[in-house]
Scaffold this motif. Sequence first.
Motif, short mmCIF file in Angstrom:
data_model
loop_
_atom_site.label_atom_id
_atom_site.label_comp_id
_atom_site.label_asym_id
_atom_site.label_seq_id
_atom_site.Cartn_x
_atom_site.Cartn_y
_atom_site.Cartn_z
N ALA A 1 0.48 -1.27 -0.04
CA ALA A 1 -0.16 -0.08 0.00
C ALA A 1 0.62 1.24 -0.02
CB ALA A 1 -0.88 0.58 1.10
N ASP A 2 1.97 1.06 0.63
CA ASP A 2 2.22 2.67 0.78
C ASP A 2 3.79 2.26 -0.57
OD1 ASP A 2 4.71 0.06 1.02
OD2 ASP A 2 5.90 1.02 3.01
N ALA A 3 3.60 1.65 -1.02
CA ALA A 3 4.66 2.07 -2.27
C ALA A 3 3.59 1.98 -4.45
CB ALA A 3 5.58 0.64 -3.37
N ALA A 4 2.43 2.82 -3.42
CA ALA A 4 1.07 2.99 -5.39
C ALA A 4 0.62 4.51 -4.35
CB ALA A 4 1.05 1.97 -5.23
N ALA A 5 0.32 4.50 -5.47
CA ALA A 5 -0.98 5.38 -4.68
C ALA A 5 -2.86 5.36 -4.87
CB ALA A 5 -0.97 7.03 -6.54
N ALA A 6 -3.44 5.67 -4.32
CA ALA A 6 -4.41 4.96 -4.55
C ALA A 6 -4.87 5.28 -5.39
CB ALA A 6 -5.04 5.16 -2.34
N SER A 7 -6.08 4.85 -5.63
CA SER A 7 -6.87 5.13 -6.95
C SER A 7 -8.20 5.40 -6.60
CB SER A 7 -7.11 3.83 -8.22
OG SER A 7 -7.20 2.57 -7.85
N ARG A 8 -8.96 4.36 -5.25
CA ARG A 8 -10.17 4.89 -5.26
C ARG A 8 -10.18 5.66 -3.56
NH1 ARG A 8 -13.21 -0.99 -6.31
NH2 ARG A 8 -13.18 -0.76 -8.26
N GLY A 9 -11.28 5.79 -3.35
CA GLY A 9 -11.45 6.77 -1.97
C GLY A 9 -11.57 5.80 -1.14
#
Length: 324
Positions: free
Chosen positions: A182-190
């Motif tokens: 999770a800390d390596a990627a941008a979130a694509s859903r709220g």
Amino acid sequence: SALSSWSELTAILRSGLRAGVTPGMQAVVRSGERLIFAAALGQTAPGGRMIDQDTRFDLASLTKPLLTTAAWLRAWERGLDALDAELVPGATVEDTLRHRAGFKAHTRLDRSLGQVRPGTRAAYRRAVELAAQAPRGAPGPTVYSDLGFILLGARVERLYGASLAALIPMFTPELSAPPMRADAAAASRGGEPGGWVHDDNARAMGGVAGHAGLFGAALGVDAIVWRMMCGPRSLREAAWGPPMTARGLGWDRATPGPLGTVPGWPSDTVGHLGYTGTSVWLVPSRGWSVTLLTNRTYFSEGPEPIRALRRAFHEAAHQVLLRS
């Protein structure tokens, strides 16, 4: 000057952050062998980690040209497949690559898996079966289709005897398959951590399918595109050359008019968009490329905010490239 160009492009990106178009973004502008601009701005999600050059974004439909098309073209070059081969009865590989085979634009295959558990290879195979069985129109008109590329992805797997995820190190070693840390990627859903693919069908199929699923940073996408621009002439001409139809083989053409992303760019401009707010555009004859990655779907799935940001950034990038 280079500094004023950098400031101009950065100001446009910062305006997108202030307007709430996206929580974070990366951008890279290349002119030949030189990177003339690179930026990483914003956060992986509101209140999340700051974006840096290593943060990975859900590339969405950039999967189509960067992995599925690239892998198929290599197989074609080796004589393992043909453009006029039928993908399914009445739909050729070429027509599918050019989005004119009559496939529907999109269908939620994940809702029809029945008792098959999502995310498994069985779910992947079932989704491919459903894509092949979906109602299809007559070949000819251009209809941008995820279904066609789901079937192309399955064909690529058969040609190589390996899953698309296993082919990533061969064709796109800078990119990754989900799920990721999770800390390596941008979130694509709220309300959801980063590292999970946004596309519901790709998610049900285990992460990477022919139409979506790759994750990567802008510098990685840029490296892949530059490698393509320096690669075998036969592959470049097949993907980006004549005939100048509405779409190339797995790549898009620049669209004129108010909906165009790259207004005023040269006539041989090619590229692709991704639903999550990603894009790459290039001019092979000049060695230009522009990569813009965002996670705009965290805030909104409406087209206008990201369309305006893309257009403004690419207009400015074009001027910078002309001066480079």
